[in-house]
Design an enzyme around this catalytic site. Structure first.
Site, PDB file in Angstrom:
ATOM      1  N   THR A 294      -2.336   1.002  14.307  1.00 32.56           N
ATOM      2  CA  THR A 294      -2.310   2.175  13.428  1.00 32.56           C
ATOM      3  C   THR A 294      -1.331   3.226  13.935  1.00 32.56           C
ATOM      4  OG1 THR A 294      -3.701   3.728  12.199  1.00 32.56           O
ATOM      5  CG2 THR A 294      -4.353   3.291  14.462  1.00 32.56           C
ATOM      6  N   LYS A 298       2.996   1.193  13.694  1.00 32.34           N
ATOM      7  CA  LYS A 298       3.149   0.094  12.725  1.00 32.34           C
ATOM      8  C   LYS A 298       4.578  -0.452  12.660  1.00 32.34           C
ATOM      9  CE  LYS A 298      -0.792   1.309   9.973  1.00 32.34           C
ATOM     10  NZ  LYS A 298      -1.371   1.877   8.780  1.00 32.34           N
ATOM     11  N   ASN A 319       0.277  -3.967  10.487  1.00 30.50           N
ATOM     12  CA  ASN A 319      -0.961  -3.289  10.906  1.00 30.50           C
ATOM     13  C   ASN A 319      -1.975  -4.253  11.514  1.00 30.50           C
ATOM     14  OD1 ASN A 319      -1.882  -4.630   8.621  1.00 30.50           O
ATOM     15  ND2 ASN A 319      -3.304  -3.001   8.097  1.00 30.50           N
ATOM     16  N   ASP A 334      -2.366  -3.639   4.857  1.00 29.37           N
ATOM     17  CA  ASP A 334      -2.378  -2.360   4.115  1.00 29.37           C
ATOM     18  C   ASP A 334      -1.883  -2.596   2.692  1.00 29.37           C
ATOM     19  OD1 ASP A 334      -3.239  -0.690   6.159  1.00 29.37           O
ATOM     20  OD2 ASP A 334      -1.221  -0.157   6.812  1.00 29.37           O
ATOM     21  N   GLY A 360       5.356  10.765   1.869  1.00 35.43           N
ATOM     22  CA  GLY A 360       5.388  10.168   3.213  1.00 35.43           C
ATOM     23  C   GLY A 360       6.301   8.962   3.248  1.00 35.43           C
ATOM     24  N   ALA A 361       6.783   8.649   4.451  1.00 39.28           N
ATOM     25  CA  ALA A 361       7.676   7.484   4.609  1.00 39.28           C
ATOM     26  C   ALA A 361       7.384   6.788   5.934  1.00 39.28           C
ATOM     27  CB  ALA A 361       9.135   7.935   4.540  1.00 39.28           C
ATOM     28  N   ARG A 384       8.891  14.597   5.040  1.00 45.88           N
ATOM     29  CA  ARG A 384       9.356  15.720   5.871  1.00 45.88           C
ATOM     30  C   ARG A 384      10.705  15.376   6.497  1.00 45.88           C
ATOM     31  NH1 ARG A 384       5.851  17.025  11.145  1.00 45.88           N
ATOM     32  NH2 ARG A 384       6.391  14.836  11.471  1.00 45.88           N
TER      33      ARG A 384
HETATM   34  P1  NAP Z   1       2.864   7.070  10.542  1.00 47.12           P
HETATM   35  O1  NAP Z   1       3.605   5.795  10.473  1.00 47.12           O
HETATM   36  O2  NAP Z   1       2.804   7.792  11.828  1.00 47.12           O
HETATM   37  O3  NAP Z   1       3.504   8.056   9.423  1.00 47.12           O
HETATM   38  C1  NAP Z   1       3.059   9.374   9.331  1.00 47.12           C
HETATM   39  C2  NAP Z   1       3.619  10.024   8.067  1.00 47.12           C
HETATM   40  O4  NAP Z   1       3.070  11.342   7.991  1.00 47.12           O
HETATM   41  C3  NAP Z   1       5.131  10.196   8.074  1.00 47.12           C
HETATM   42  O5  NAP Z   1       5.630  10.161   6.771  1.00 47.12           O
HETATM   43  C4  NAP Z   1       5.285  11.607   8.655  1.00 47.12           C
HETATM   44  O6  NAP Z   1       6.487  12.253   8.305  1.00 47.12           O
HETATM   45  C5  NAP Z   1       4.138  12.302   7.974  1.00 47.12           C
HETATM   46  N1  NAP Z   1       3.733  13.493   8.693  1.00 47.12           N
HETATM   47  C6  NAP Z   1       3.074  13.561   9.876  1.00 47.12           C
HETATM   48  N2  NAP Z   1       2.857  14.845  10.220  1.00 47.12           N
HETATM   49  C7  NAP Z   1       3.395  15.599   9.217  1.00 47.12           C
HETATM   50  C8  NAP Z   1       3.480  17.003   8.988  1.00 47.12           C
HETATM   51  N3  NAP Z   1       2.960  17.872   9.848  1.00 47.12           N
HETATM   52  N4  NAP Z   1       4.087  17.433   7.860  1.00 47.12           N
HETATM   53  C9  NAP Z   1       4.596  16.540   6.971  1.00 47.12           C
HETATM   54  N5  NAP Z   1       4.548  15.206   7.145  1.00 47.12           N
HETATM   55  C10 NAP Z   1       3.964  14.738   8.255  1.00 47.12           C
HETATM   56  O7  NAP Z   1       1.348   6.891  10.063  1.00 47.12           O
HETATM   57  P2  NAP Z   1       0.772   5.827   9.015  1.00 47.12           P
HETATM   58  O8  NAP Z   1       0.316   4.636   9.730  1.00 47.12           O
HETATM   59  O9  NAP Z   1       1.748   5.698   7.904  1.00 47.12           O
HETATM   60  O10 NAP Z   1      -0.561   6.582   8.486  1.00 47.12           O
HETATM   61  C11 NAP Z   1      -0.456   7.737   7.668  1.00 47.12           C
HETATM   62  C12 NAP Z   1      -1.819   8.101   7.057  1.00 47.12           C
HETATM   63  O11 NAP Z   1      -2.291   7.061   6.224  1.00 47.12           O
HETATM   64  C13 NAP Z   1      -2.919   8.340   8.094  1.00 47.12           C
HETATM   65  O12 NAP Z   1      -3.695   9.433   7.681  1.00 47.12           O
HETATM   66  C14 NAP Z   1      -3.745   7.079   8.040  1.00 47.12           C
HETATM   67  O13 NAP Z   1      -5.091   7.280   8.413  1.00 47.12           O
HETATM   68  C15 NAP Z   1      -3.631   6.741   6.570  1.00 47.12           C
HETATM   69  N6  NAP Z   1      -3.836   5.306   6.343  1.00 47.12           N
HETATM   70  C16 NAP Z   1      -4.960   4.924   5.668  1.00 47.12           C
HETATM   71  C17 NAP Z   1      -5.189   3.593   5.423  1.00 47.12           C
HETATM   72  C18 NAP Z   1      -6.409   3.184   4.677  1.00 47.12           C
HETATM   73  O14 NAP Z   1      -6.769   2.014   4.740  1.00 47.12           O
HETATM   74  N7  NAP Z   1      -7.033   4.080   3.950  1.00 47.12           N
HETATM   75  C19 NAP Z   1      -4.305   2.621   5.891  1.00 47.12           C
HETATM   76  C20 NAP Z   1      -3.156   3.042   6.567  1.00 47.12           C
HETATM   77  C21 NAP Z   1      -2.943   4.391   6.785  1.00 47.12           C
HETATM   78  P3  NAP Z   1       7.770  12.189   9.293  1.00 47.12           P
HETATM   79  O15 NAP Z   1       8.486  10.911   8.952  1.00 47.12           O
HETATM   80  O16 NAP Z   1       8.519  13.411   8.945  1.00 47.12           O
HETATM   81  O17 NAP Z   1       7.257  12.210  10.697  1.00 47.12           O
END
Ligand code: NAP
Length: 502
Positions: A294, A298, A319, A334, A360-361, A384
């Site tokens: 996570t 990823k 994941n 995912d 988000g990206a 962002r």
């Molecule tokens: P990740 O790869 O670390 O990506 C984080 C994302 O959030 C990036 O787009 C990042 O933007 C953005 N971000 C972080 N802090 C920010 C801020 N202060 N302001 C604006 N943008 C910000 O994480 P991920 O694995 O994609 O997970 C992201 C979310 O999805 C988490 O909350 C996770 O729990 C959730 N999720 C849920 C499931 C589910 O099964 N429900 C599955 C997967 C993920 P930058 O590129 O600018 O850093």
């Protein structure tokens, strides 16, 4: 078998007795932390072993070792001798153990302990990190063959945790208690059996007058009910989740409940890790079989994979990892977890004609974008860090922009469905809203991948405007079910869901 010890930190013996009674069925022994008792209670500790049904460790912990005793070594030695003195021939009424720190060199205490069958735990605590030669340090403490050596260290990184497992392996023939404190350390408390630890310490939670025993201690219920500590043996299959800081995850609750229901000899553990490299080292040391991956790993996990599923190859995010003959294999659950739930939510078979905003990206957004593309939707990606939005959008010829005023303006052209994939708004920052500049019309279908809190600020605003909303819980469950299939090579038995509460 490693045993479960409850650390008693109440202010009176009666309160400690009461607490212990509550956990009697879950713990094997208790540590009486004399330093936490009120001063007038401290002189009565000799009575305590008779007041309870389990063996007791006598400990007077100094402040510098993580306790609260500040009255000086003279006073501490008096308390320890009071605890051991007048020991009766009936050993059941004596303390079973006494914890003496490495620098406490008082032969009369050791003699008193030995005379009446109280075993000595020779302990050291290091709150600064884990020294290079931890095994050597532990060996240097072996003065007498009948002592148990305890090393409690505070890792500052996953590299430190790896060093602890390596030391435990070197010390396979030493009777010991070896553990990591703090956030990085809970896995050493759960895997005490694997480390060859004599016991694992637990603490009481949810009792306002009882302070925690030491940083990172779990409570007995967590250890026994959630992590199935009693059934962990060297044969138990180890699964887990790696991420950082990994403060919020329901995966251990889900998988451990499934293991219990299915009678699978396995345990699923959270591994908060500041370094993927050292986590992968740890995975080999402990024989980790499979794991969920996570935030933020990823994408970083990709170079570690010898084999990638088609989805991982296409999405460029993974994941789920599990072992195959070539090495680690990566999958992405995912993607299907997300699209199953989205289609059900909007009650459609695909996204033809739908204009979608993806906020988000990161790793999750990659899976979302790939599925929106596969299902024939058109999307706008806002992030962002703009170049990440651009790079992701370029793969599918989607529109992109920064997560700013200009980007938000573009949403009005992509507002059939809004999918929030950033970590903004997740516990503990529950007041944050990545789309605070956007006003919902009430016609958008809004999905937030976050499920803790249940309703993010963004979802709450959307609902108030009249939008249908969906949080990330169903997606979490669906992707976890697909992970189960990857881990065990069989479909998830959906009828189990009625017996799993998380
Ligand atoms: P990740 O790869 O670390 O990506 C984080 C994302 O959030 C990036 O787009 C990042 O933007 C953005 N971000 C972080 N802090 C920010 C801020 N202060 N302001 C604006 N943008 C910000 O994480 P991920 O694995 O994609 O997970 C992201 C979310 O999805 C988490 O909350 C996770 O729990 C959730 N999720 C849920 C499931 C589910 O099964 N429900 C599955 C997967 C993920 P930058 O590129 O600018 O850093």
């Amino acid at each position: 078998m490693a045993r479960i010890c409850l650390c008693l930190t109440g202010r009176t013996l009666a309160r400690d007795q009461e607490i212990l009674k509550k956990y009697e069925k879950q713990v094997d022994l208790a540590e009486l932390r004399v330093d936490c008792l009120d001063p007038d209670e401290r002189f009565l500790v000799r009575r305590f072993p008779e007041m309870v049904k389990v063996p007791v460790i006598l400990t007077v912990r100094r402040k510098r070792d993580g306790g609260s005793f500040v009255d000086g070594e003279g006073a501490r030695i008096i308390l320890l001798s009071k605890g051991l003195a007048f020991a009766e021939a009936d050993r059941r009424h004596n303390f079973a153990y006494v914890d003496l720190e490495e620098d406490l060199d008082v032969p009369s205490l050791e003699e008193a302990a030995r005379a009446f069958g109280t075993r000595i735990i020779r302990s050291f605590h290091d709150f600064q990190g884990v020294e290079q030669n931890l095994a050597g340090r532990v060996r240097s403490l072996i003065h007498a063959g009948d002592e148990i050596i305890k090393a409690a260290v505070m890792p500052q990184s996953m590299a430190d945790v790896v060093r602890v497992y390596e030391a435990a392996r070197d010390l396979w023939n030493v009777e010991k208690i070896i553990l990591c404190m703090g956030d990085y350390g809970s896995n050493t408390r759960i895997l005490a059996e694997l480390l060859g630890s004599h016991l694992t310490y637990t603490t009481v939670k949810g009792e306002p007058d009882i302070p925690p025993g030491a940083p990172g201690q779990l409570c007995p219920q967590e250890l026994v009910d959630l992590y199935r500590f009693r059934s962990i043996t060297p044969k138990t299959r180890i699964f887990g989740i790696v991420g950082f800081p990994l403060k919020v995850t329901s995966s251990p609750a889900f998988f451990n409940a499934v293991f219990t229901q299915r009678n699978i000899d396995a345990v699923y553990i959270p591994f908060p890790s500041d370094s993927l490299e050292f986590f992968m080292k740890l995975a080999d040391i402990i024989g980790l079989e499979s794991a969920s991956v996570t935030i933020p790993y990823k994408e970083e996990i990709l170079p570690y994979l010898k084999v990638r599923s088609e989805k991982v190859d296409f999405i460029k995010a993974c994941n789920t990892i599990f072992r195959c003959p070539e090495g680690w294999k990566g999958a992405n659950t995912d993607a299907l977890g997300f699209s199953d739930v989205l289609l059900e939510f909007i009650n459609k078979k695909n996204l033809k004609g739908q204009r979608v905003t993806i906020v988000g990206a990161g790793g999750a957004a990659r899976a979302v974008a790939a599925e929106v593309y596969r299902l024939k939707g058109k999307a706008l990606i806002l992030n962002r860090t703009m170049f990440r939005a651009r790079d992701l959008a370029a793969r599918y010829r989607f529109a992109w922009a920064g997560l700013d005023e200009r980007g938000v303006e573009l949403i009005y052209n992509y507002s059939d469905i809004i999918i929030q994939t950033t970590s903004v708004g997740m516990e503990p920052d529950i007041n944050a809203d990545p789309l605070e500049l956007y006003e919902f019309s009430g016609r958008e279908a809004v999905m937030d991948l976050i499920y803790k809190p249940e309703i993010t600020r963004l979802l709450s605003r959307a609902a108030q405007a009249g939008c249908p909303i969906r949080n990330g819980y169903d997606m979490f469950i669906r992707q976890a079910q697909y992970q189960y299939t990857q881990f065990f090579g069989e479909d998830f038995p959906v009828q189990l869901m009625s017996r799993i509460s998380i």
